[in-house]
Every structure is written in structure tokens, then in C-alpha cells.
Write a protein that holds these residues in place. Structure first.
Motif, PDB file in Angstrom:
ATOM      1  N   THR A 163       6.284 -19.612 -37.202  1.00  0.00           N
ATOM      2  CA  THR A 163       5.256 -18.936 -36.412  1.00  0.00           C
ATOM      3  C   THR A 163       4.687 -17.747 -37.175  1.00  0.00           C
ATOM      4  O   THR A 163       3.504 -17.451 -37.052  1.00  0.00           O
ATOM      5  N   SER A 199       4.342 -17.518 -40.514  1.00  0.00           N
ATOM      6  CA  SER A 199       3.431 -17.991 -41.551  1.00  0.00           C
ATOM      7  C   SER A 199       2.115 -18.467 -40.932  1.00  0.00           C
ATOM      8  O   SER A 199       1.041 -18.238 -41.487  1.00  0.00           O
ATOM      9  N   ALA A 200       2.188 -19.120 -39.788  1.00  0.00           N
ATOM     10  CA  ALA A 200       0.970 -19.566 -39.112  1.00  0.00           C
ATOM     11  C   ALA A 200       0.137 -18.367 -38.680  1.00  0.00           C
ATOM     12  O   ALA A 200      -1.089 -18.381 -38.778  1.00  0.00           O
ATOM     13  N   ARG A 201       0.812 -17.323 -38.220  1.00  0.00           N
ATOM     14  CA  ARG A 201       0.111 -16.121 -37.780  1.00  0.00           C
ATOM     15  C   ARG A 201      -0.566 -15.429 -38.966  1.00  0.00           C
ATOM     16  O   ARG A 201      -1.698 -14.959 -38.875  1.00  0.00           O
ATOM     17  N   GLN A 253      -1.615 -16.898 -41.761  1.00  0.00           N
ATOM     18  CA  GLN A 253      -2.758 -17.712 -42.176  1.00  0.00           C
ATOM     19  C   GLN A 253      -3.938 -17.484 -41.249  1.00  0.00           C
ATOM     20  O   GLN A 253      -5.079 -17.440 -41.697  1.00  0.00           O
ATOM     21  N   ALA A 254      -3.664 -17.343 -39.974  1.00  0.00           N
ATOM     22  CA  ALA A 254      -4.742 -17.108 -39.018  1.00  0.00           C
ATOM     23  C   ALA A 254      -5.396 -15.756 -39.280  1.00  0.00           C
ATOM     24  O   ALA A 254      -6.602 -15.599 -39.114  1.00  0.00           O
TER      25      ALA A 254
END
Length: 183
Positions: A53, A55-57, A59-60
Motif C-alpha cells: 500500500t 508503494s502504491a501510495r 506512485q499515486a
């Protein structure tokens, strides 16, 4: 103060309603409602959240929707003619080979030619389309030198030397078919 007498009549609140929930259930629901009303902010975070979560955050956060095209910008600018100039019109025209290739690969024209070969009759519009395209193909082929301008030679008529090669039966048949009354 005046004293109100109690009566057994149904009041403005209506008759009493029976609720078969136990006091413990009612208390629990009340507490939940109170807790939900009380909370106004976001859910509390955790220091130990999983890495997916995070890493996804990240990237966003890096992705910015305001950035424009990803197309590479040429470093050397090529000079192009003005769109309305004669040079641009020449550049836009297809070469004769390209146009001929496009006409030969035209799917609609091929379908219509197949229909004509099968003996179908086309409407006036479709027949005009086919004629126009075939005329253009002929012009392009003459321009490129693919098609000779000379027409195919008609079949040779028999000469006296070839009459010697006739058999007796052929001569007899020609004599019988000869019309003497012709003048």
C-alpha cells in the motif's frame, strides 16, 4: 399552577409501542450510534502498514495529471512548407505508384468486380464508381508505362497460302454454304 388530571385516553403521542429487544441490545446500538456521530476525522493510521500500500501510495503521489504528452520533442526542427503553398500541395499528392497500389488493393472495388464477373448487374451509382476507378487505373498504368498504348492486333484473316492447308471437306462445306444470289 394548575393541576392536570391524568386520564386513560390515548394522547397525542399515540398508544405505547412494544419493543422486544433486550436492554443490552438497545444499549449496544445506542453506543454505536453515539460513537459514529462522535467520529468526524479519518480512520487512524498505523506505523506498521504493509509495503504494497505504501508503494502504491508513492506512485499515486508521483503521477501528476497535469503533465502533457509523452511524445518525444524533436531537437532538430525540419522546415515544412506553408500548408497553402504549392510545395505543400505537391507533397500531399500521392505518387502514381502509390495511387495505383491503393486502387488495386481497394476492397470495395474488388468486391464489385467479382459481382460483375459473376453476371450480376450493378446499379447506376455502383457502375459509375467501377467505371471511374477502372479509368483511373488505366490512366495511371499508361503514365507509368505498364500498359502499352497499342491495342491488341485483331486475328489475321486467312491468306492464300493458308488456303492450301485446307482439307477437301472444308472446301466442300464452304462451297455448299456459298450464296450465289449475292451481288
Amino acid at each position: 399552577m394548575t393541576r392536570k388530571k391524568r386520564s386513560r385516553k390515548v394522547g397525542s403521542e399515540g398508544p405505547a409501542q412494544y419493543d422486544d429487544r433486550s436492554p443490552s441490545q438497545t444499549e449496544l446500538e445506542g453506543r454505536l450510534q453515539k460513537k459514529l456521530k462522535k467520529r468526524k476525522g479519518l480512520k487512524a493510521g498505523s506505523r506498521h502498514s504493509d509495503t504494497a500500500t505504501l508503494s502504491a501510495r508513492k506512485q499515486a503521489e508521483k503521477k501528476d495529471p497535469r503533465h502533457g504528452s509523452k511524445k518525444a520533442v524533436p531537437l532538430i526542427v525540419e522546415k515544412k512548407p506553408h500548408p497553402k503553398s504549392a510545395e505543400a500541395k505537391k507533397a500531399r499528392r500521392l505518387s502514381a505508384e502509390q495511387e495505383l497500389e491503393m486502387l488495386e488493393n481497394d476492397a470495395q472495388l474488388n468486391v464489385l468486380l467479382d459481382r460483375i464477373e459473376n453476371g450480376e448487374s450493378l446499379g447506376a451509382g455502383l457502375q459509375g464508381y467501377v467505371d471511374e476507378k477502372l479509368d483511373r487505373i488505366e490512366v495511371l498504368m499508361k503514365q507509368l508505362g505498364i500498359m502499352d498504348e497499342s491495342e491488341p492486333e485483331p486475328e489475321k484473316e486467312e491468306t492464300p497460302s493458308s488456303s492450301k492447308k485446307r482439307t477437301d471437306d472444308d472446301l466442300l462445306a464452304a462451297f455448299e454454304n456459298l450464296d450465289i444470289d449475292q451481288e
